[in-house]
Design an enzyme around this catalytic site. Sequence first.
Site, PDB file in Angstrom:
ATOM      1  CE1 TYR A  70      35.670  47.148  38.356  1.00 20.83           C
ATOM      2  CE2 TYR A  70      34.733  48.949  36.570  1.00 20.83           C
ATOM      3  CZ  TYR A  70      36.031  48.132  37.951  1.00 20.83           C
ATOM      4  OH  TYR A  70      35.623  49.630  38.933  1.00 20.83           O
ATOM      5  N   GLY A  87      45.829  49.850  47.115  1.00 19.82           N
ATOM      6  CA  GLY A  87      45.513  50.671  46.552  1.00 19.82           C
ATOM      7  C   GLY A  87      45.640  52.228  46.193  1.00 19.82           C
ATOM      8  CD  GLN A  88      43.499  56.443  41.634  1.00 16.43           C
ATOM      9  OE1 GLN A  88      44.383  57.269  41.859  1.00 16.43           O
ATOM     10  NE2 GLN A  88      42.727  56.202  42.500  1.00 16.43           N
ATOM     11  CB  SER A 107      32.476  51.108  39.211  1.00 14.79           C
ATOM     12  OG  SER A 107      32.879  51.894  37.823  1.00 14.79           O
ATOM     13  CB  ALA A 123      39.708  44.152  47.733  1.00 19.27           C
ATOM     14  CG  LEU A 155      38.490  40.456  48.004  1.00 18.19           C
ATOM     15  CD1 LEU A 155      37.356  41.707  47.092  1.00 18.19           C
ATOM     16  CD2 LEU A 155      37.099  41.031  48.796  1.00 18.19           C
ATOM     17  CE  LYS A 215      33.820  48.404  41.229  1.00 21.05           C
ATOM     18  NZ  LYS A 215      33.917  48.263  42.931  1.00 21.05           N
ATOM     19  CD  GLU A 246      33.393  51.753  32.558  1.00 17.01           C
ATOM     20  OE1 GLU A 246      33.039  50.707  31.901  1.00 17.01           O
ATOM     21  OE2 GLU A 246      34.436  52.955  32.388  1.00 17.01           O
TER      22      GLU A 246
END
Length: 322
Positions: free
Chosen positions: A148, A12-13, A124, A80, A58, A152, A126
Amino acid sequence: MTKTALVTGITGQDGSYLAELLLTKGYRVVGVVRRSSTTPYERIAHLVDRVELVSADLLDQTSLTDVVQAAAPDEIYNLAAQSFVQTSWNQPVLTGEFTALGVTRMLEALRKAAPKARFYQASSSEQFGKVVETPQRESTPFYPRSPYGVAKVYGHWITVNYRESFGLYAASGILFNHESPRRGLEFVTRKISDAVARIKLGLQHELRLGNLDARRDWGFAGDYVDAMWRMLQQDEPDDYVIGTGETYSVREFCELAFGAVGLDYRNHVVQDEKFFRPAEVDLLVADPSKAREQLGWTPTVNFRQLVEMMVEADLARYRTAR
């Protein structure tokens, strides 16, 4: 003595930038990837001969415990997740399995196979969701507004719980939005920079977006992985908010991105209700003072530089492909 770092989400990024950083610091880097009939390693194509890739998932406890035991890491970075907010509304159960319970599985692998390793959990902004105070700091209560965000929050608190219950070195970085040319095309910032490049080159004519007035604290992913590393170099594990402390709207992002190629966003951007979230998060802005004071961390790329970097990278990509 060479340190070993185990990184989930290495393709990922954040994983790609983190792998680069760790390699410059002389680490042996072991990346965890899901088994696939294809090899989606675009972001780490320039690193594949310098990192070790191992297969695990995972969703599968045994595979995680086995790779932790085999790698014998000094540090574990759990990056991840199912990380796209919009997808979490369409796949809430899967998001919970990866983004919430996946953290528990990683912590169990750590506890059983490498209890002396240092663990980083990617939390996050969020989690703050419908914010109860502005700016948001480590003590700000969570009020997630998406599956999400809820997942988190679970991942964050289970990390705290394992730290306090089992004496593990487990730290969480509550990262605000961080972007780069390696950001996935489904994220609004990359959706904008990609569309700007396409519109400039005559490949499309309009860009449809959701809430243009949503405001975010946007930074550069390359800066944020440095903060992750710094967290695991402290004497004691703790949790840190990572952000710039500045906030900009999606509209302002569009204005800068289109302006970078001499265009007016108002001639190309259409607001479309289908891209609005069921429960909108209107304003997120970090108070990163703890990270600044305790980690010595400050961002090096400002908002304008970030936007222009992303637009230039997408322009170069399309021009090279021609």
